[in-house]
Motif scaffolding. Sequence first.
Motif, PDB file in Angstrom:
ATOM      1  N   PHE A  69      -0.051  18.320 -10.152  1.00 35.21           N
ATOM      2  CA  PHE A  69      -0.369  17.372  -9.087  1.00 35.21           C
ATOM      3  C   PHE A  69       0.061  17.956  -7.754  1.00 35.21           C
ATOM      4  O   PHE A  69       0.789  18.944  -7.700  1.00 35.21           O
ATOM      5  CB  PHE A  69       0.275  16.002  -9.333  1.00 35.21           C
ATOM      6  CG  PHE A  69       1.761  16.044  -9.553  1.00 35.21           C
ATOM      7  CD1 PHE A  69       2.640  15.895  -8.496  1.00 35.21           C
ATOM      8  CD2 PHE A  69       2.291  16.191 -10.834  1.00 35.21           C
ATOM      9  CE1 PHE A  69       4.012  15.917  -8.691  1.00 35.21           C
ATOM     10  CE2 PHE A  69       3.654  16.210 -11.030  1.00 35.21           C
ATOM     11  CZ  PHE A  69       4.518  16.083  -9.967  1.00 35.21           C
ATOM     12  N   THR A  70      -0.413  17.341  -6.699  1.00 35.05           N
ATOM     13  CA  THR A  70      -0.042  17.745  -5.349  1.00 35.05           C
ATOM     14  C   THR A  70       0.980  16.753  -4.819  1.00 35.05           C
ATOM     15  O   THR A  70       0.809  15.544  -4.967  1.00 35.05           O
ATOM     16  CB  THR A  70      -1.277  17.756  -4.431  1.00 35.05           C
ATOM     17  OG1 THR A  70      -2.237  18.645  -4.991  1.00 35.05           O
ATOM     18  CG2 THR A  70      -0.923  18.209  -3.030  1.00 35.05           C
ATOM     19  N   LEU A  71       2.037  17.273  -4.223  1.00 33.32           N
ATOM     20  CA  LEU A  71       3.080  16.446  -3.619  1.00 33.32           C
ATOM     21  C   LEU A  71       3.024  16.659  -2.112  1.00 33.32           C
ATOM     22  O   LEU A  71       3.128  17.790  -1.633  1.00 33.32           O
ATOM     23  CB  LEU A  71       4.457  16.830  -4.161  1.00 33.32           C
ATOM     24  CG  LEU A  71       5.599  15.920  -3.769  1.00 33.32           C
ATOM     25  CD1 LEU A  71       5.459  14.580  -4.483  1.00 33.32           C
ATOM     26  CD2 LEU A  71       6.925  16.542  -4.124  1.00 33.32           C
ATOM     27  N   THR A  93       2.086  22.276  -4.661  1.00 37.95           N
ATOM     28  CA  THR A  93       1.549  22.177  -6.012  1.00 37.95           C
ATOM     29  C   THR A  93       2.711  22.121  -6.993  1.00 37.95           C
ATOM     30  O   THR A  93       3.605  22.975  -6.957  1.00 37.95           O
ATOM     31  CB  THR A  93       0.651  23.392  -6.324  1.00 37.95           C
ATOM     32  OG1 THR A  93      -0.400  23.423  -5.370  1.00 37.95           O
ATOM     33  CG2 THR A  93       0.075  23.290  -7.725  1.00 37.95           C
ATOM     34  N   ILE A  94       2.703  21.116  -7.862  1.00 34.67           N
ATOM     35  CA  ILE A  94       3.754  20.930  -8.861  1.00 34.67           C
ATOM     36  C   ILE A  94       3.109  21.071 -10.237  1.00 34.67           C
ATOM     37  O   ILE A  94       2.068  20.463 -10.496  1.00 34.67           O
ATOM     38  CB  ILE A  94       4.407  19.536  -8.745  1.00 34.67           C
ATOM     39  CG1 ILE A  94       4.764  19.193  -7.291  1.00 34.67           C
ATOM     40  CG2 ILE A  94       5.598  19.417  -9.678  1.00 34.67           C
ATOM     41  CD1 ILE A  94       5.803  20.056  -6.661  1.00 34.67           C
ATOM     42  N   ARG A  95       3.730  21.844 -11.127  1.00 35.11           N
ATOM     43  CA  ARG A  95       3.233  21.991 -12.492  1.00 35.11           C
ATOM     44  C   ARG A  95       4.340  21.644 -13.473  1.00 35.11           C
ATOM     45  O   ARG A  95       5.414  22.245 -13.446  1.00 35.11           O
ATOM     46  CB  ARG A  95       2.758  23.421 -12.750  1.00 35.11           C
ATOM     47  CG  ARG A  95       1.497  23.772 -12.029  1.00 35.11           C
ATOM     48  CD  ARG A  95       1.039  25.142 -12.415  1.00 35.11           C
ATOM     49  NE  ARG A  95      -0.250  25.438 -11.801  1.00 35.11           N
ATOM     50  CZ  ARG A  95      -0.849  26.592 -11.883  1.00 35.11           C
ATOM     51  NH1 ARG A  95      -0.293  27.582 -12.563  1.00 35.11           N
ATOM     52  NH2 ARG A  95      -2.014  26.772 -11.298  1.00 35.11           N
ATOM     53  N   CYS A  96       4.056  20.668 -14.353  1.00 34.50           N
ATOM     54  CA  CYS A  96       5.008  20.237 -15.381  1.00 34.50           C
ATOM     55  C   CYS A  96       4.538  20.787 -16.723  1.00 34.50           C
ATOM     56  O   CYS A  96       3.444  20.446 -17.179  1.00 34.50           O
ATOM     57  CB  CYS A  96       5.091  18.722 -15.420  1.00 34.50           C
ATOM     58  SG  CYS A  96       5.603  17.999 -13.851  1.00 34.50           S
ATOM     59  N   PHE A  97       5.358  21.615 -17.352  1.00 37.12           N
ATOM     60  CA  PHE A  97       4.995  22.307 -18.584  1.00 37.12           C
ATOM     61  C   PHE A  97       5.633  21.651 -19.800  1.00 37.12           C
ATOM     62  O   PHE A  97       6.697  21.054 -19.709  1.00 37.12           O
ATOM     63  CB  PHE A  97       5.449  23.768 -18.515  1.00 37.12           C
ATOM     64  CG  PHE A  97       4.625  24.612 -17.595  1.00 37.12           C
ATOM     65  CD1 PHE A  97       3.586  25.377 -18.085  1.00 37.12           C
ATOM     66  CD2 PHE A  97       4.885  24.643 -16.238  1.00 37.12           C
ATOM     67  CE1 PHE A  97       2.824  26.164 -17.239  1.00 37.12           C
ATOM     68  CE2 PHE A  97       4.138  25.422 -15.382  1.00 37.12           C
ATOM     69  CZ  PHE A  97       3.101  26.184 -15.893  1.00 37.12           C
ATOM     70  N   PRO A 138       2.037  29.833  -4.287  1.00 38.28           N
ATOM     71  CA  PRO A 138       3.285  29.218  -4.748  1.00 38.28           C
ATOM     72  C   PRO A 138       3.046  27.890  -5.470  1.00 38.28           C
ATOM     73  O   PRO A 138       2.111  27.158  -5.172  1.00 38.28           O
ATOM     74  CB  PRO A 138       4.062  28.989  -3.452  1.00 38.28           C
ATOM     75  CG  PRO A 138       3.004  28.833  -2.417  1.00 38.28           C
ATOM     76  CD  PRO A 138       1.856  29.700  -2.846  1.00 38.28           C
ATOM     77  N   PHE A 139       3.912  27.606  -6.440  1.00 38.20           N
ATOM     78  CA  PHE A 139       3.954  26.300  -7.085  1.00 38.20           C
ATOM     79  C   PHE A 139       5.374  26.039  -7.548  1.00 38.20           C
ATOM     80  O   PHE A 139       6.175  26.968  -7.667  1.00 38.20           O
ATOM     81  CB  PHE A 139       2.954  26.196  -8.249  1.00 38.20           C
ATOM     82  CG  PHE A 139       3.290  27.033  -9.448  1.00 38.20           C
ATOM     83  CD1 PHE A 139       3.973  26.489 -10.528  1.00 38.20           C
ATOM     84  CD2 PHE A 139       2.901  28.359  -9.517  1.00 38.20           C
ATOM     85  CE1 PHE A 139       4.271  27.258 -11.642  1.00 38.20           C
ATOM     86  CE2 PHE A 139       3.191  29.124 -10.629  1.00 38.20           C
ATOM     87  CZ  PHE A 139       3.879  28.578 -11.693  1.00 38.20           C
TER      88      PHE A 139
END
Length: 163
Positions: A69-71, A93-97, A138-139
């Motif tokens: 998602f975008t923050l 950009t946020i990535r949750c794995f 970047p993320f």
Amino acid sequence: MIRRPPRSTLSSSSAASDVYKRQLYWNLMRGLLSTSGLRLAKSLNNVTLVGVVHDIQTGFVYEDAVTQFTLTTTSLDTTTSSGECAVEKDHHTIRCFGDTYSSDIKAKLKEGNVICVNGRLRMNPQLEPSCNKHFYFPFVHVQPPHGQVSVCLLYTSPSPRDS
């Protein structure tokens, strides 16, 4: 070994005194960190952001399930020439794995929620075939136990009677 300043330089502002103070400071820091069980870290990669969620997506990066998602974060800039405050918006950009973590985050987040994110700053390489070069974007990488997402404020759409 700590070297002391020569006796001829008792002034608190001498160069030898400054070297002595720096040696004391670093030896003190090493002692504090070693007694707490931590080693002196040469670098630290930790990001904390608070902002509004937009553009929630789920998918896969190789075999790993990901919720991305975008923050949007805001800050006030008072360095304008006229002295007025200007609002600056940044998009991250946020990535949750992780299989279960990714699905939990997807269920918890809604567009417009204000959240707090802790994670690591990473660079995502993208190959541009036309020039055969890698470009890096970047993320923020979030994966327990080294990161978390907390909802601070739930967004609810206004009801018709509030208008």
